[in-house]
Each structure stands twice: as C-alpha cells, then as structure tokens.
Design an enzyme around this catalytic site. Structure first.
Site, PDB file in Angstrom:
ATOM      1  CG  HIS A 511      -1.782   1.194   1.352  1.00  0.00           C
ATOM      2  ND1 HIS A 511      -2.374   1.571   2.550  1.00  0.00           N
ATOM      3  CD2 HIS A 511      -2.177   2.130   0.451  1.00  0.00           C
ATOM      4  CE1 HIS A 511      -3.067   2.666   2.368  1.00  0.00           C
ATOM      5  NE2 HIS A 511      -2.973   3.018   1.101  1.00  0.00           N
ATOM      6  CB  VAL A 522       5.657   1.254   1.732  1.00  0.00           C
ATOM      7  CG1 VAL A 522       5.238  -0.155   1.362  1.00  0.00           C
ATOM      8  CG2 VAL A 522       5.793   2.078   0.467  1.00  0.00           C
ATOM      9  CD  GLU A 523      -1.247  -0.168   5.980  1.00  0.00           C
ATOM     10  OE1 GLU A 523      -1.739  -0.279   7.101  1.00  0.00           O
ATOM     11  OE2 GLU A 523      -1.820   0.446   5.040  1.00  0.00           O
ATOM     12  CB  ILE A 524       4.544  -4.694   3.277  1.00  0.00           C
ATOM     13  CG1 ILE A 524       5.356  -3.747   2.367  1.00  0.00           C
ATOM     14  CG2 ILE A 524       4.616  -6.132   2.781  1.00  0.00           C
ATOM     15  CD1 ILE A 524       6.783  -4.140   2.170  1.00  0.00           C
TER      16      ILE A 524
END
Length: 781
Positions: A511, A522-524
């Site tokens: 994301h 960043v959202e993983i």
C-alpha cells in the site's frame, strides 16, 4: 531607501520562514594541488593518550591531525569523542606541541554525529541535561578562542553537534560530495542546538540564514554552505585509482586541510576574513534595533501560525537567538543550555525522538534478504499511483516496465515520470545526463512483452476486485514461477485478490500513499498464505525505493485506512449535527493533524472515500458506523468528487470555501446534537478516541505487530500529530484511564461505536501498563 530596505527585509523574512516550514570528478581548483604526501612525524604520547578508543592523532609537519574514529559504531558519537578531544586539545594547548590542528573523521560518511543511545536517557532532570550542554559549550568556546588555529575537514554528514563543533573551528573545508550535508536537525526532535549553535550561526550566516537553518532542520549541501559563508573552501571528491574513491577523497581532503592549517599558522591565510560590501551593508542594517525587532516579530507570528503553538522548540530557538544578540553571548549560551535541558523533558520531545527511533528501525529489513534479488519490476497502471511507483523505482536503479491499456494512458504516465526528474534539472538538483540515465531504466508498453523476465509485478489498477482478478490471471500466464505479484490497494483484502491465484504464496499487498514520491510510508500486507521469502522481497524493494516500511496482517482497511476511516465516519456525524466541514477539520488540525478529514477526503476523492467507507462498515458492522453514508453517496451522484472535480465538501477555486451544495444535501440528514457531549473538547475527542481505539484494536487483533509500527503507521500514514508520537504513545502520556472515562460518556449516547477495546481497558485498570516501558533514547541524529 528605508522603504526599499523594509521591503527587502520582509521579502527575505518571507523566504526564510517559508523554507523553514516546508513536516533530502575533478581535482580541487583551489591553491592546493594533489600532493604526494606531507612529511610525517609520529607523536610520542603518554600512556593515557595512547589509551584513547574513539579518536587517533598524529603530527603532519607542525599540524596535529585528530581523527574521529569510533571503532564500535557506524557513526562517531559525540558524547564519547568530545571527552577525548578535550584531553588531546588540552595537552596541545598546554605543551604547545603544534602550530595548528586539523579535525577530520576516520569514517568517510560521517564527520561527527549528535547524541548517542544513552546520553539523554541517563539524565533524569533538566538540570543534568543543562550541565551536559554547558560542558560542550565550554569546550567549543575554548576551541573558538584557541590561539592555535583549528581546521574542520568535512566529508559526509555534519549535523547537530558535529556542525556546532565545525562552526567553533577557525576554518571549514568540505567536499563537494552528495554525501556531504550540513544542518541543525534538532528542531525535528523537539530540541535545539545545545552547544552554541543558536549563538554562532547568526554571526556566521546572518540572522535570517540562521533562522532558516534552525527552524527548518533541513540539510544543506556543501555548495549551499559555501555560498552562505558556513564553509570557507570546497574540495572536489576524487574518482577511483589504486584506492577506492572514498579513501582517495579522504586522503586528499586531509592533505588540503593540513596545507590550510599551515597557512593559517603562518598567517598566509588570515583568521578573520574580509567581508564583502554587501555583507557589510547587511550587517549595518541588522545593527538597527527596530529592524531586528521586526524580524523577531515576523518570524514568531509565522511560527505560531505554522505550529499552532503545539511545538515549544521553535519558540525557544527564537528566544535563544534573540537573547544572544540583544543581551550578549554569555546570556545567550546560558539561555541555550537551560532551554535544551527543559525541552529534553517535554512530552513533545520524547514523542518526536520516539518517532525518530521508530523511523530508523522501520528502514531496516527485519526479514533478511530474499532468495532472489529483485532487479526488474513491471508496473500495471500508468495513472497517478502507477507513475509515482515507477518514478521512485527507476530513481533507485530498478529496471522498470510501465504498462497500461492505451497509448494515451501510457504516454501520460511516462510524461509524469519524466517531468518529475526534469523539474530537478531545472532546479539544478541534478544534471540532464543523470535525468536521462535514470529514464533509460524505464520502458512503456501496452502488452505483456518482457514480463517473463520480471522479478516482481506491482499492480496499481482501479480499486475493483474484478479488475484486479483479471490482471492477476493475465500476469500469471506470462511470468515465471519465481515472480511476485504485489497489489497496491488501500482497502481490498489481499486474500480476496489472491483467491484466483495459482501461486497465492507469491501474492502480497503493498500500500503506497499518494503522492508516492513525497509520502514516506509503505504498508506491506501479508495473508496467511504469503511466504516469508515473498515478504522479505517486498520489504527489500520498498526499502530500496527509500520508504519507511511497516508490515501488517490482512484485513479490511488493513491498518492506516481502517483507523482514518473511523475518524471520517465520526466527522460525518458531526456534519449532520450542524458542525460545518471547516469546523470539523479545525477540530482535527488544532489537535495537530496537518489536514482535517474532509480536506483529506476531497484530496483522495469523495467517490473513493465512499467506496472504502461502505466496505468497512459492512465488514465491521454497527460499531464502525457514524454519520450517514447516504450524504456521501448523494455527493458522488451529483459529481461532487473532491479536488479532481473542483468541488467536494469544499469548493476549489481561487479560494477554498464550504460547498453550499453539500449544505443543501445535509438538510435531509440533520440530527440533533446531544448537548451533554457537544462542547468543542468533547467533539474533538469524539474524533480522536475513535481512531485511537481502532489503532489499539488492530494491535489487539494482531493486524500490527507492535506499538512502534502502529505509531509510525499512524503518523506517516494518516497524519496523526507527530508531537503526540502516535496513538500508542499518546495513550501512555494522556492516560488510558482518562481516555476510557471520556469514551464511556460518549458510549452512553452513541453505543458500541465508542466501546473501548479490551486492550485499552486493561491499560486503564493497571496504570503501570505502558506501551513504551521507558523514555526513548536517541539512536542517532
């Protein structure tokens, strides 16, 4: 003339404050040639000198060369090395064993860092911290007043205490390397320079230049430092030879510095440089009391507006600078040391230092290297997100394919990427050769040719499950077994996207936040089928792209979208109760959010906001509800989609104003506000408590792994106020019991939307429970 001077002053104040506001081979052309080496004599040292662990030194001709080189750390920690430096300089001053001194680092990437892990954490009172500052001030003032000229030779980062040491020296030489930056980042940690920085910088670069550096915390390049008068001489870095470029550059820098030190000692170079006529004129203007008073006032007003009086450090910086100029150096140094001591103990500083530490930790790959290094990326979708992802990818050396379905779309995507780098060329941040070299990493196309050699595909198509299923199937048909499919989505569950995959262990969510080149987070997102190697590869790619990474488990809205959505739902209810969109946004920004929920929704797109909110309400049921989504649905039907349509909750023309069409829609959805919980304080905490409670619930459910990642995600993802450190640190500071007490009042009126989660209740029952066990120490600054 006075009118012109006043106008010039106002213009320069405007420029300085604006920059300060804004939450990154040739031989030297100077007089010193590339020498074959100076004659060297080794210093005969006493036993206690030989025992130094963090510095080393030798004589070159009549110059004592002192090198900072902490063998136990990647950086040179000032608290350890300054004590040893004081001893060595004390012996030089006592025995007059050299005619001049060069200070240089044994570590090419760092001249001298700020505090180490334990320096501030070991202090329990502001008085102890003040005492530490006074010790450093005393040493630096002795350096400044030394009859033995001292040269600072700078390569790599020269920040914080390192810059304060350099400015105390009589001459500064810096390499024109990209690695060489100078700055005073303390304000970003809720602090100020504590070893004379607020006193020396105004004398060196002028009042406005000093305020620009001190209040912005920005790094400046060696070229900029030379123009400002912060650096006296520049040295070009050297290329490869028998030794590495870094080694050759450091040796050359040292040779030049030794030559300068000799010339300072023999008075070939005067210790006091003649100022230009322009600087003399400016000094004369600054000598006028009314002019300085106007600058202090203008700067203070702008800082009040930009910080909303929520950050104490900028005001303390202004006061320390003012005290030194108006009352003299002794008063200025005392004010600086005492202010630093007080700021270290504030909740704002602890919060900002905690975020600093968390940011550093989230820029490391905790999952190890992937089995196969990702070298080639393919990006699906050349819109705003896809082009942004392509930009940060090619910039970091990834060979990248950018694909879309039409020539027009792909051309626009390519143009966006090119324009981003061309803008840097126009601003002289890079040369056209660098731009063209970076762009050579990018190819554009409307088919899947070349995908067979891709290591990872990043999908950035529209937020529609059917479309994502379609492209996933198409990609898997043309890519090798090792390839990874990363879907960029802000809310769709990854397991639903992976449901049609032949290799679900290779599917992962990444994301990105818009604009991709500006937003650091960043959202993983992983599912229960995502392999560890897929996770390691995704994290390695995001880190190489320069991102701060948090990893979260799969679920509706993941972490950041889920928390921000709950705040939006409550804002929508306030709107129905008669609170304007402007007032609702103010309730958020006055707490410290940079932008309010309605402004954010307009920026993201009202249609996208509606789609996500509807999905989250279905997923979580009544506890997630708030205001009526029929309001937003009607807005979308009427074309009120936010900034992209020129109108959403607000109108966007020459000025921003409340949209009367929304007010008309609200007439059919008005509700009576409950007087018992409708004070401004209550309304503000209705917004805050919901997103904070949602954050804690995500930890309780295992969506996020730690409070630290929760705080980093909240601050860098949906804009939780940095001076509160994130929702978890806020609960520690504010008190879980106080928050539960507020939520119980709201729960009595609105029901389960304000029911505290079990984790919050547990912390409220036991005051000893904290998400953070101790105050944060500085990892490095």
């Amino acid at each position: 003339m006075y009118v012109a001077v006043d106008a010039l002053l106002k213009l320069q104040v405007e420029m300085a404050v604006t920059r300060a506001a804004g939450v990154f081979s040739k031989f030297a052309t100077g007089k010193y040639p590339l020498l074959s080496g100076h004659a060297t004599r080794v210093l005969s040292v006493s036993s206690h000198l030989a025992a130094y662990k963090h510095i080393s030194f030798e004589y070159k001709e009549d110059v004592a060369v002192i090198r900072f080189n902490d063998q136990t750390s990647k950086v040179n920690k000032q608290s350890l090395q300054l004590h040893e430096l004081a001893d060595v300089l004390g012996d030089i001053w006592l025995y007059r064993s050299s005619k001049s001194v060069v200070l240089i680092s044994g570590k090419p990437g760092c001249f001298l860092a700020g505090a180490d892990n334990n320096m501030l954490q070991s202090c329990t009172t502001s008085e102890e911290v003040t005492s530490l500052c006074e010790e450093a001030q005393k040493l630096f003032r002795r350096i400044e007043q030394s009859r033995v000229p001292i040269v600072a030779a700078i390569h790599g980062s020269c920040l914080s205490r390192g810059l304060e040491l350099a400015t105390a020296c009589h001459y500064r030489i810096a390499t024109k390397s990209k690695e060489t930056v100078l700055g005073t980042p303390e304000v970003m940690l809720g602090l100020l320079p504590g070893a004379g920085g607020t006193q020396r910088l105004p004398k060196m670069v002028g009042l406005l230049g000093a305020f620009d550096m001190l209040l912005s915390g920005k790094n400046i390049t060696a070229d900029e430092a030379k123009k400002m008068g912060l650096v006296d001489q520049l040295v070009d870095p050297l290329g490869p030879g028998l030794k590495s470029p870094e080694e050759r550059t450091m040796e050359y820098l040292e040779e030049v510095a030794v030559g300068v030190a000799n010339d300072l000692a023999s008075k070939k170079i005067p210790l006091t440089r003649e100022k230009s006529f322009r600087l003399k004129l400016w000094d004369a203007v600054m000598g006028l009391g009314p002019v300085r008073k106007m600058i202090y006032s203008t700067i203070t007003k702008r800082v009040q507006k930009q910080t909303k009086n929520l950050y104490p450090a900028p005001f303390q910086i202004i006061e320390c600078v003012k005290t030194g100029i108006e009352q003299g150096s002794d008063a200025g140094y005392l004010a600086e040391a005492q202010s630093f001591g007080k700021l270290v103990m504030t909740s704002e500083s602890k919060a900002l230092i905690g975020l600093h530490n968390g940011r550093l930790l989230c820029k490391k790959n905790r999952f190890g290297p992937p089995e196969k290094e990702v070298k080639k990326l393919a990006i699906l979708g050349a819109g705003l997100m896809g082009a942004g992802i392509a930009q940060v990818s090619v910039d970091k050396g990834f060979t990248t394919i950018l694909k879309d379905t039409t020539e027009d779309a792909i051309s626009k995507g390519y143009e966006k990427v090119y324009k981003s780098f061309d803008t840097k060329v126009k601003k002289k941040a890079m040369i056209s050769f660098e731009r063209d070299a970076i762009m050579s990493n990018l190819s554009i196309q409307t088919d899947y040719s070349g995908f067979e050699s891709a290591d990872m595909v990043i999908e950035a198509v529209f937020e529609d499950l059917n479309i994502k299923h379609k492209v996933l199937k198409e990609v898997e048909a043309v890519t090798p077994p090792h390839f990874i499919f990363a879907t960029n989505t802000s809310a769709l569950p990854i397991r639903d996207i992976a449901a049609v995959s032949k290799r679900p262990e290779k599917v992962i969510g990444i994301h990105y936040f818009s604009p991709v080149d500006k937003m650091q987070l960043v959202e993983i997102i992983t599912t229960d089928k995502t392999s560890k190697d897929t996770l390691a590869a995704a994290v390695s790619v995001a880190l190489k792209q320069g991102k701060i990474v948090i990893t979260v488990k799969d679920g509706p809205g993941f972490y950041t979208t889920r928390c921000m959505g709950s705040l939006f739902m409550e804002s929508l209810r306030l709107l129905q109760e008669g609170v304007t969109a402007t007032k609702s946004d103010f309730l958020a920004t006055s707490f410290g959010f940079n932008v309010g929920p309605f402004a954010v929704t307009d920026e993201v797109g009202v249609d996208i906001g509606f789609h996500i909110s509807e999905m989250l309400c279905k997923a979580f049921g009544s506890r997630y509800e708030g205001g009526s989504l029929e309001i937003v649905k009607t807005m979308v039907e009427k074309g009120l989609k936010g900034c992209k349509s020129g109108k959403g909750f607000f109108l966007y023309g020459k000025t921003k104003s409340v949209n009367p069409e929304v007010e008309e829609i609200l007439k059919n959805h008005q509700v009576t506000a409950p007087s018992a919980i409708s004070s401004e304080y209550d309304m503000q905490y209705r917004l805050l408590s919901r997103c904070i409670n949602e954050s804690l619930m995500c930890l309780q459910e295992g969506i996020i792994a730690s409070p630290l990642e929760g705080d980093i995600g909240a601050v860098f993802g949906y804009g939780f106020p940095p001076m509160h450190g994130g929702p978890f640190r806020f609960v520690d500071t504010f008190g879980a019991d106080r928050l539960v007490s507020l939520m119980k009042r709201f729960e009595d009126v609105y029901g389960n939307q304000f029911t505290p989660c079990q984790l919050l209740l547990d912390h409220a029952k036991d005051p000893s429970k904290k998400f953070y066990e101790s105050s944060p120490s500085l990892l490095q600054y």
